[in-house]
Design an enzyme around this catalytic site. Structure first.
Site, PDB file in Angstrom:
ATOM      1  CB  THR A  43      70.891 -15.489  61.541  1.00 38.20           C
ATOM      2  OG1 THR A  43      71.503 -14.600  60.621  1.00 38.20           O
ATOM      3  CG2 THR A  43      69.821 -16.153  60.613  1.00 38.20           C
TER       4      THR A  43
ATOM      5  CB  THR B 233      76.363 -18.451  62.148  1.00 41.91           C
ATOM      6  OG1 THR B 233      76.084 -17.869  60.923  1.00 41.91           O
ATOM      7  CG2 THR B 233      75.151 -19.092  62.763  1.00 41.91           C
ATOM      8  CG  ASP B 234      78.360 -13.713  59.433  1.00 41.33           C
ATOM      9  OD1 ASP B 234      77.918 -14.781  58.825  1.00 41.33           O
ATOM     10  OD2 ASP B 234      77.634 -12.620  59.165  1.00 41.33           O
TER      11      ASP B 234
HETATM   12  N1  ASP Z   1      75.140 -11.881  60.168  1.00 39.16           N
HETATM   13  C1  ASP Z   1      74.517 -12.846  61.015  1.00 39.16           C
HETATM   14  C2  ASP Z   1      75.302 -12.860  62.347  1.00 39.16           C
HETATM   15  O1  ASP Z   1      76.360 -13.438  62.267  1.00 39.16           O
HETATM   16  C3  ASP Z   1      74.466 -14.312  60.360  1.00 39.16           C
HETATM   17  C4  ASP Z   1      74.136 -15.235  61.050  1.00 39.16           C
HETATM   18  O2  ASP Z   1      73.871 -15.215  62.625  1.00 39.16           O
HETATM   19  O3  ASP Z   1      73.987 -16.422  60.778  1.00 39.16           O
HETATM   20  O4  ASP Z   1      75.081 -12.162  63.261  1.00 39.16           O
END
Ligand code: ASP
Length: 322
Positions: free
Chosen positions: A12, A91-92
């Site tokens: 993200t 972040t996932d």
């Molecule tokens: N779906 C995204 C990922 O993990 C979420 C994020 O980066 O916050 O790449």
């Protein structure tokens, strides 16, 4: 000037969506060079080299990508005089990559993962400030030898303990107050250090990683069929209820699978707590206990442990040390 290598993997932090909006965006669309340009005076203070390794949503991460990341970091650290490395990451699944690197990276240099909860195109995107602080942390002599770190919202986490606890707040990480320290803009304040084994102190940092066994995570729920456990994997991490618990029918199936050579770790679906050995739920002592590791981190440690030894007692010892 401190030399920092930034390895971009997507997420993200590099997401693009409708101008100003925070949802319905695509991860990994904006080059990190563009995000860097939005951070005032960062290139006057640090000599930055950029490596665009991947542009993926972190749900596309897996063992192959982790091994590639480890090799890339070690090559960069060996071949150029960098002082620290920053990895931008979704972040996932950042907590899984962070723990894999914690266990396998062979370097004392600071390695800091960061990301963002809002895409780069959102109003008040959180990525640029996280990236700025991650660069400052990676360039700090205080971070040398501290293992793999993660930086979010002015808070320093260890790669072992960082855990996503919110899927919509900017301050999305924590785990039972396990933060190692904090930052005040570019200033680094460590309160404590990681006392579990990591990086150069980890036996996995010098081990070949090409043939790691399959390990699955199966969550227990009220009424869960015991046949769910029969996945064909060499190891199963049980995300049990409470202190890593499950039904009697599950334990009967676990004993049958254990006889066939399957290894079990008891972890918990509860966010906070510890899983100790238990004579009621595991009277035959066939399981390894996760202690304070989450199921997702236990899976990584079991994969690496099984590539190292098949001795149950030794693996249990590893789970108390890492
Ligand atoms: N779906 C995204 C990922 O993990 C979420 C994020 O980066 O916050 O790449």
């Amino acid at each position: 000037m401190k030399k920092i290598a930034i390895i971009a993997t997507g997420g993200t932090i590099a997401g693009r969506g409708a101008s100003g909006m925070t949802t319905n965006y695509k991860a990994g669309r904006i080059p990190v060079s563009e995000i860097l340009r939005s951070i005032p005076d960062v290139s006057d203070r640090f000599k930055i080299s950029l490596y665009s390794l991947m542009s993926i949503d972190s749900n596309e991460m897996g063992l192959n990508q982790w091994v590639l990341l480890k090799k890339t970091i070690e090559d960069i650290v060996a071949s150029s005089a960098v002082d620290g490395v920053v990895i931008t990451h979704g972040t996932d699944t950042i907590e899984e990559t962070a723990y894999f690197l914690t266990l396998t990276l062979h370097t004392e240099k600071p390695v800091v993962l960061t990301g963002a909860m809002r895409p780069a195109t959102a109003a008040s995107a959180d990525g640029p400030f996280n990236l700025y602080q991650a660069i400052c942390l990676a360039g700090s002599s205080k971070a040398v030898g501290q293992g793999v770190l993660a930086l979010f919202s002015s808070t320093i986490y260890s790669g072992r303990d960082i855990q996503k606890i919110s899927n919509y707040k900017i301050d999305a990480f924590d785990k039972a107050n396990t933060a190692l320290g904090f930052m005040k803009d570019d200033e680094v304040y460590f309160n404590t250090t990681q006392n579990k084994k990591h990086t150069t102190g980890s036996l996995f940092s010098t081990m070949p990683l090409d043939h790691l066994p399959e390990v699955d995570i199966i969550s227990y729920f009220a009424g869960a069929r015991a046949s769910l456990l029969d996945t064909g994997a060499k190891g199963i991490v049980i995300m049990g209820s409470g202190m890593g618990n499950y039904s009697k029918a599950w334990y009967e199936e676990m004993k049958i699978l254990h006889q066939k050579g399957v290894y079990f770790v008891r972890a918990s679906r509860v966010l906070d707590g510890i899983v100790f050995g238990d004579d009621v739920f595991d009277p035959d002592h066939i399981c390894i206990n996760a202690f304070t590791l989450s199921a997702h981190k236990s899976r990584i440690l079991l994969m690496l442990s099984l590539a190292y030894t098949k001795n149950l007692e030794k693996i249990q010892e590893i789970f108390t040390e890492y």
